[in-house]
Design a protein around this motif. Structure first.
Motif: not given
Length: 353
Positions: A193-219
């Motif tokens: 999980x390193x960008x938006x696309x990979x996070x979306x792929x993971x989110x789909x695999x966990x069924x949109x789990x509400x606790x799957x969230x993002x720590x935002x780090x712009x660097x």
């Protein structure tokens, strides 16, 4: 709208062998003296914070919280970056990551993964006992060695990697859900999980789990040349933790985003202390206020040039200066007309004649 809490500081990069950096209380006094209001606590160092004890003892958690409160501090989040990494490790990285694990499970891939799982389960309980709403971690990586598609990736390889990653994380996400805590993955190169696309792929695999969230780090997005402001617009509903960390990217005729195996000082993309890099934090804090982010703004210090204590000292004031105290009413309320619904309908020509 909500005002971001802060400034906070992630303690991982400041732990040392000498006082005040060798105990949580010493670090707390140091951080408070610099103007910080919260601390993000790594849980991989038992001398600093005993994760197992915290998961099983409300008294221990109350004592930690009370000690911090005496310094004017709160816990922003607990961190299991190292343990989360070990939940999914490609064999190419076994030796390098073994040092993150407890000595008794090193050299045993299955035992190491189980240990990481148990650590994350403990973190859910400890976070609940501390009254926290978010937790910081890494996802781990199975597919990262195949990030660049050369040689061509076999059909189904990435899909199977993310399906397996989801299988390992789903029980952990459920445990955090029971604890009422969000799992905030720091999207980071080296993780699946390193960008938006990979996070979306993971989110789909966990069924949109509400606790799957993002720590935002712009660097990390600067180093990937990803639009970190547009990212907030797209994913703000899932952003539930925030690392305030600067970076710069200076491409050249010799290297770009991959860095050419250069060291940090010589890389085209490198981390910098707050204010020394290219990140537009004014715009980021404005977007966070716009989307009602109510969590903590936490300094994560990493810089190729500056001394950490100077970076930490400058960071508290920098974050404080950027936090927007949100307005309680619209700026033009002083000229509002105070019309009724009937008058509004008349103004729109909707009244019957």
């Amino acid at each position: 709208m909500k005002t971001i809490k802060g400034p906070g500081i992630f303690l991982a990069q400041f732990i040392g062998e000498k006082a005040p950096f060798n105990t949580l209380e010493g670090l707390a006094g140091w951080a408070a003296g610099l103007g910080y209001k919260g601390v993000q606590i790594p849980t991989s160092n038992t001398a600093l914070f005993d994760l197992e004890l915290a998961a099983n003892s409300q008294t221990y958690c109350d004592d930690v919280a009370g000690m911090l409160q005496a310094h004017g501090l709160a816990v922003t989040e607990l961190s299991t970056h190292l343990q989360g990494q070990l939940l999914a490790v490609h064999p190419a990285y076994d030796t390098l990551f073994d040092g993150f694990a407890a000595p008794e499970v090193r050299g045993n891939r299955a035992a190491r993964q189980q240990w990481a799982h148990e650590q994350l389960m403990l973190a859910a309980k400890a976070s609940q006992r501390l009254g926290l709403s978010a937790h910081a971690t890494f996802s781990g990586a199975l597919a990262w060695p195949y990030m660049y598609p050369w040689p061509q990736r076999p059909a189904g390889l990435v899909e199977e990697a993310f399906a397996e990653l989801a299988r390992r994380w789903r029980p952990v996400l459920n445990a955090f859900d029971e604890a009422g805590v969000d799992v905030c993955y720091e999207l980071h190169p080296g993780e699946d999980l390193h960008d938006g696309t990979s996070f979306e792929r993971f989110l789909e695999e966990v069924g949109g789990h509400n606790r799957a969230a993002i720590l935002y780090d712009p660097s990390h997005f600067v180093l990937q040349q990803l639009d970190y402001l547009a990212f907030i617009d797209i994913y703000h509903e899932r952003i539930r933790a925030f690392h305030v960390k600067d970076a710069e990217f200076r491409s050249s005729g010799r290297q770009g985003v991959y860095g050419g195996f250069a060291n940090w000082v010589e890389r085209a993309g490198r981390f910098r202390s707050l204010g020394d890099g290219q990140v537009d934090f004014r715009a980021i804090f404005s977007s966070m206020a716009q989307y009602d982010f109510a969590g903590w703004a936490v300094l994560e210090w990493e810089c190729a040039l500056k001394h950490p204590e100077q970076g930490a000292a400058e960071g508290a004031a920098f974050i404080t200066d950027h936090i927007i105290q949100v307005a309680e009413h619209a700026f033009d309320d002083f000229v509002k007309s105070g019309t009724t619904q009937a008058q509004n309908r008349a103004l729109l020509g909707l009244t019957s004649t």
